[in-house]
Design a protein around this motif. Structure first.
Motif, PDB file in Angstrom:
ATOM      1  N   PRO A 125       0.510  -1.329  -0.221  1.00  0.00           N
ATOM      2  CA  PRO A 125      -0.410   0.346   0.072  1.00  0.00           C
ATOM      3  C   PRO A 125       0.771   0.974   0.329  1.00  0.00           C
ATOM      4  N   VAL A 126       2.403   0.541   0.065  1.00  0.00           N
ATOM      5  CA  VAL A 126       2.838   2.285  -0.121  1.00  0.00           C
ATOM      6  C   VAL A 126       2.906   2.578  -0.994  1.00  0.00           C
ATOM      7  N   LEU A 127       2.722   3.662  -1.491  1.00  0.00           N
ATOM      8  CA  LEU A 127       2.738   3.590  -3.663  1.00  0.00           C
ATOM      9  C   LEU A 127       4.386   4.460  -3.805  1.00  0.00           C
ATOM     10  N   GLU A 128       3.926   5.125  -2.762  1.00  0.00           N
ATOM     11  CA  GLU A 128       5.423   6.574  -3.377  1.00  0.00           C
ATOM     12  C   GLU A 128       6.466   6.614  -1.807  1.00  0.00           C
ATOM     13  N   ASN A 129       7.569   6.686  -1.705  1.00  0.00           N
ATOM     14  CA  ASN A 129       7.719   6.846  -0.618  1.00  0.00           C
ATOM     15  C   ASN A 129       9.857   7.057  -0.178  1.00  0.00           C
ATOM     16  N   ASP A 144      10.961  13.830   0.244  1.00  0.00           N
ATOM     17  CA  ASP A 144       9.745  14.023  -0.507  1.00  0.00           C
ATOM     18  C   ASP A 144       8.281  13.073   0.850  1.00  0.00           C
ATOM     19  N   GLY A 145       8.938  12.211   1.604  1.00  0.00           N
ATOM     20  CA  GLY A 145       7.661  11.686   2.369  1.00  0.00           C
ATOM     21  C   GLY A 145       7.041  10.222   1.680  1.00  0.00           C
ATOM     22  N   GLU A 146       5.704  10.283   1.744  1.00  0.00           N
ATOM     23  CA  GLU A 146       5.332   8.985   1.771  1.00  0.00           C
ATOM     24  C   GLU A 146       3.792   9.062   1.531  1.00  0.00           C
ATOM     25  N   THR A 147       3.740   7.739   0.555  1.00  0.00           N
ATOM     26  CA  THR A 147       1.936   7.344   0.088  1.00  0.00           C
ATOM     27  C   THR A 147       1.385   6.978  -0.004  1.00  0.00           C
ATOM     28  N   TYR A 148       0.051   6.853   0.954  1.00  0.00           N
ATOM     29  CA  TYR A 148       0.189   5.822   1.399  1.00  0.00           C
ATOM     30  C   TYR A 148      -1.104   5.098   0.925  1.00  0.00           C
ATOM     31  N   PHE A 201      -2.909   6.299  11.193  1.00  0.00           N
ATOM     32  CA  PHE A 201      -1.668   6.824   9.815  1.00  0.00           C
ATOM     33  C   PHE A 201      -0.296   6.733  10.251  1.00  0.00           C
ATOM     34  N   GLU A 202       0.654   5.895  10.163  1.00  0.00           N
ATOM     35  CA  GLU A 202       2.147   7.056   9.903  1.00  0.00           C
ATOM     36  C   GLU A 202       2.551   6.629   8.725  1.00  0.00           C
ATOM     37  N   PRO A 203       4.126   7.469   8.710  1.00  0.00           N
ATOM     38  CA  PRO A 203       4.667   6.778   7.426  1.00  0.00           C
ATOM     39  C   PRO A 203       5.806   5.731   8.111  1.00  0.00           C
ATOM     40  N   HIS A 204       6.342   5.279   6.894  1.00  0.00           N
ATOM     41  CA  HIS A 204       6.766   4.442   7.247  1.00  0.00           C
ATOM     42  C   HIS A 204       8.396   4.364   7.017  1.00  0.00           C
ATOM     43  N   PHE A 205       8.741   5.055   5.551  1.00  0.00           N
ATOM     44  CA  PHE A 205      10.101   5.140   5.005  1.00  0.00           C
ATOM     45  C   PHE A 205      10.757   6.657   4.585  1.00  0.00           C
ATOM     46  N   THR A 206      10.331   8.145   5.392  1.00  0.00           N
ATOM     47  CA  THR A 206      10.807   8.990   5.653  1.00  0.00           C
ATOM     48  C   THR A 206      10.530   9.572   7.146  1.00  0.00           C
ATOM     49  N   TYR A 207      11.471  10.713   7.375  1.00  0.00           N
ATOM     50  CA  TYR A 207      11.158  11.113   7.863  1.00  0.00           C
ATOM     51  C   TYR A 207      11.299  12.898   7.931  1.00  0.00           C
TER      52      TYR A 207
END
Ligand code: BGC
Length: 895
Positions: free
Chosen positions: A277-281, A285-289, A410-416
């Protein structure tokens, strides 16, 4: 000590029968003892006792197996060493678990009890310990496309028999990973395996997953993100695929049964993969879930993965694998918004009251497909989120709801992100503060240092330094956490490492980074500007930046007492100095090539941060002398007398060259600027007797003439207060540190700063953001002055490596009437506090067992350090009449 003062000294009497105990045993600099990478870990123990002047006379150590069987023991060894004691037993082996305990006896002959057992477990040590393969999803394209692809999920089912006793997961990734077992997250690390010079060093992590397994069918699932391995890195357009164009997973699950047999479930071609479900990371730039794409049960047994595709193995050099020496990055703190407001343009803005590093966790109810967009920024301008300082980093997370009526979290997974404010778009209904939480993340180091004084603005400055360290110690020491950099800029940590080493136990963290520095150094010894190095183009040397190779190991040696760091880094240190020797002129000057110089001198215009008052070539030769000197001293410590002679002689030649080129016989310097004088005084570059006095006088004059406004950049800032104090100009230093006008250390505090800014005026007095490119609001470099606060105002410094002997010499001044410095040294907690009240000063100290302290009391005439008192461990206090020195010079110079 002058006798004109009646000094009332007290040493707290020891209890009748003093208790002696060992409170802690540590191994190397590890904070986590599950899966260490060292088979002969050096041992440190901290002794607690009520006895005064306690010194260790002997110790004894025992090693037990996990079954309670004694494996080895030492004799009672006569030694006072309690920090980083060589491993006294046969080397441990991969996967071995052992319990260590120790006892000690003091010089008074009294022994301690045995300490508690301390369990350590070794990780995987050699490539042969691995049977897993690196695997990569077939479905990922073969080209080095930079288009974002959904984060792949990888899974594998397996059976577990009854009677398993323990399970360990050894795991790493080319990229970032998040692992699950039977639907549960594994461990509490985030952004693993962190960033290192991957082609040379790739960290793996070790987790105890015994409680996540069950008898019967089980499943492991891992999601992979781009991270630093593959995602965009570096300023401007940056680069992609810095370390490779395919994500990869390495996982080895080892299940141990009652009879001692081990079964392994390893990453190999039998795993299956599908898009998650993580479309972009992207780190920047951040994450799209998209929660509609979640695959329920994918990491549990029984999931139907028939449509999933295969993985293939990937070549990788297994000798690069290393157990981490520093602590992992974790979620450390949660912060709720202090306000939710609507901006002039109608946007919802959250203020967390603190510039922090991490991300937001949101809980929301809504319709399938509804998108919540969160943009992050450090500042507002005109009431709106202000993102220009982020440059090319989008710092935007998007969460697309699954719907269905329930609450979704939600929380992002692969960004900060580095932010104080967040703008939330797409929320239906009223956003409440309980819906959103900021999650603060950083390397999970032990806090070891505190400072407080009677001036609340200085306390806030200090707190801001701590926050900037937290925000930039995320796996490696970065310049800033928010824009399109977040790189291991060498100059920044070079100046900040003394402060960092006081505030947190960062020995393991920085040891790891130094290994990357050595790995990324060019063959001819040049240290890249950033480590790990991802900058394109040839590696070229820059003073104060490349000198991190010598200075950071030296600082770690001084603060943590670890000469092993010098031994490990020695070739790297030497490589750098030899390179400088090879490019310097016949007159021993480093006067050619690019330099950053006194970066961000406040006189430099916004668009030209290198345009400092101090000649960058002068800075270069000063640092050349400094590094050659410290290398010579390191060679002495390591028992290399010939090399010590060589480098100490080189240092004195460079000093001579510096003098001939830049200094008049009376100590005036060609760059008539505060940084130039601070360098000359603090690096001891003035070879002729009158020069020091002359240089000190001129430095103080310049400081006065500037109206006590700061006039230094990255190079001069950490030195100027010490330089002033070294020539007796204490009150000038206090006027600098307590000034609130722009530019000064306290100006940002008056502008509501909650972290240290990159430039003195990142925010201008009118509340607008400085138009320059370099306008981060979270850069620790200018906070390096904290080390002076700790050592001089707080009055506590190491007089010998590792604080084996402390230097206690508090200096009251300015409007500061009390201060306390507290630091957990390698020997235990130490504290120095003082306060002035009704014409009396009281100084109290706590000195850890097995150390002594050289004490110079303020106002007693022994400020010259000639005759300090030497006291042993325990608490001591002195109270005597004291008249504070007149603050500052006469009115002619006051603003
Ligand atoms: C970074 C610095 C770094 C500098 C080099 C900047 O972009 O943010 O902190 O040291 O470049 O001068």
């Amino acid at each position: 000590m002058s006798q004109q003062f009646e000094i009332n000294q007290q040493t707290k009497p020891g209890a009748q029968a003093s208790e002696i105990s060992i409170t802690d045993i540590t191994f190397e600099h590890y904070r986590e003892l599950l899966g260490i990478g060292e088979v002969r870990p050096r041992l440190t123990w901290i002794v607690r006792t009520t006895a005064n002047a306690w010194q260790q006379a002997s110790y004894q150590v025992e090693l037990y197996g996990p079954d309670g069987q004694l494996l080895e023991q030492t004799d009672r060894l006569d030694s006072s060493q309690s920090v980083l004691v060589d491993w006294p037993f046969a080397p441990l082996s991969a996967r071995q678990q052992a319990d260590v305990r120790a006892r000690v006896a003091g010089t008074d002959g009294r022994p301690s009890e045995w300490s508690q057992f301390c369990r350590v477990e070794v990780g995987l040590i050699t490539p042969n310990d691995w049977t897993a393969k690196f695997v990569t999803p077939d479905s990922l394209g073969d080209d080095d496309s930079v288009q974002p692809v959904p984060a792949p999920l990888l899974r594998k089912e397996f059976e577990v028999r009854s009677s398993f006793t323990q399970a360990r997961l050894y795991i790493s990734a080319l990229g970032l990973y998040e692992a699950q077992l039977n639907g549960d997250l594994v461990g509490d690390h985030v952004l693993s395996p962190g960033w290192t010079s991957y082609r040379n060093r790739l960290r793996y992590q070790i987790f105890d997953v015994t409680n996540l397994l069950r008898q019967g069918p089980n499943a492991i699932g891992v999601m992979l993100g781009d991270g630093w391995f593959k995602g965009r890195l570096g300023f401007g357009e940056g680069i992609h695929n810095a370390y490779g164009d395919r994500l990869g997973l390495l996982a080895q699950l080892e299940i141990t049964y009652h009879d001692g047999t081990i079964e392994r479930v390893v990453s190999d071609e039998s795993w299956k993969t599908a898009a998650g479900p993580v479309l972009e990371n992207s780190i920047y730039d951040g994450e799209t879930y998209d929660a509609r794409l979640e695959r329920d049960g994918w990491s549990a047994a029984g999931y139907n993965d028939q449509n999933w595709t295969g993985v293939r193995s990937l070549e990788w050099d297994f000798t690069t694998l290393e157990a981490p020496v520093g602590p992992p990055v974790r979620r450390i703190q949660e912060i709720s918004p202090v306000s939710i407001t609507i901006s002039p343009s109608g946007r919802t803005i959250l203020d967390f009251g603190q510039n922090l590093v991490g991300w937001l966790r949101i809980s929301v109810k809504g319709e399938a497909g509804q998108t919540i967009t969160i943009r992050h920024a450090e500042v507002l301008q005109d009431g709106e989120l202000y993102t220009r300082p982020l440059r090319y980093a989008k710092a935007t997370d998007r969460f697309i709801l699954r719907g269905g009526g329930g609450e979704e979290t939600f929380e992002p997974h692969f960004t900060y992100h580095g932010f104080r404010y967040a703008e939330v778009d797409g929320w239906s209904g009223q956003l409440q503060s309980c819906d959103v939480t900021a999650i603060v993340c950083h390397s999970d180091m032990e806090r070891t240092g505190w400072f407080e004084c009677s001036n609340p603005l200085i306390n806030k400055l200090h707190e801001n330094v701590v926050w900037s360290m937290r925000g930039n110690f995320l796996g490696l020491p970065t310049d800033c956490p928010q824009r399109d950099e977040r790189l291991g800029w060498t100059g920044d940590i070079q100046v900040f490492s003394p402060t960092a080493s006081y505030l947190y136990d960062c020995a393991g963290f920085l040891t790891s980074w130094l290994a990357d520095l050595a790995a990324d150094q060019s063959e001819d010894g040049i240290v890249p500007f950033v480590v790990p190095n991802i900058l394109e183009g040839p590696v070229i040397p820059a003073a104060a930046w490349g000198d991190a190779a010598v200075i950071v190991p030296w600082v770690l040696y001084q603060r943590f007492g670890d000469s092993g760091i010098l031994a490990t880094q020695y070739e790297s240190m030497r490589g750098w100095v030899d390179h400088l020797a090879s490019i310097s002129s016949q007159k021993h000057l480093w006067d050619e090539g690019f330099q950053f110089g006194d970066w961000l001198d406040p006189a430099a215009p916004p668009e030209d941060p290198a345009a400092a008052r101090t000649d960058p070539r002068l800075v270069a030769t000063a640092y050349f002398a400094r590094s050659a000197e410290l290398l010579g001293q390191a060679a002495t410590v390591l028992g290399k007398p010939e090399e010590a002679d060589h480098y100490l002689k080189l240092a004195s030649q460079v000093r001579e060259g510096f003098n001939n080129e830049y200094v008049t016989p009376n100590g005036r310097i060609i760059s008539d600027a505060t940084t130039a004088y601070s360098l000359a005084l603090e690096f001891d570059l003035l070879t002729r007797p009158d020069q020091r006095q002359g240089a000190g006088k001129r430095l103080a004059e310049l400081v006065r003439e500037s109206g006590y406004l700061i006039s230094t950049g990255f190079v001069g800032t950490p030195l100027i207060c010490d330089a002033l104090c070294s020539v007796g100009e204490y009150q000038a230093a206090f006027r600098l540190i307590t000034n609130k006008e722009n530019p000064s250390w306290l100006y940002p505090v008056t502008m509501d700063a909650t972290t240290i800014w990159e430039r003195w005026d990142s925010m201008l007095p009118d509340g607008r953001v400085n138009p320059g490119e370099m306008t981060s609001f979270n850069h620790y470099a200018l906070g390096a002055v904290s080390d002076w606060l700790h050592r001089v105002v707080g009055g506590m410094a190491p007089a010998e490596p590792g604080y084996r002997r402390l230097k206690i010499q508090p200096v009251p001044g300015g409007d500061i009437f009390s201060a306390v410095a507290r630091h957990r040294t390698p020997y235990g907690m130490a504290e120095c506090s003082w306060k002035i009240e009704e014409g009396q000063i009281e100084v109290k100290v706590e000195i850890p067992p097995n150390t002594t302290a050289l004490v110079t009391l303020p106002g007693t005439g022994s400020q010259d350090e000639d005759k300090p008192l030497e006291v042993g461990s325990g608490t001591h206090s002195w109270k005597y009449s004291y008249r504070a020195p007149k603050a500052g010079p006469g009115p002619a110079f006051a603003r």
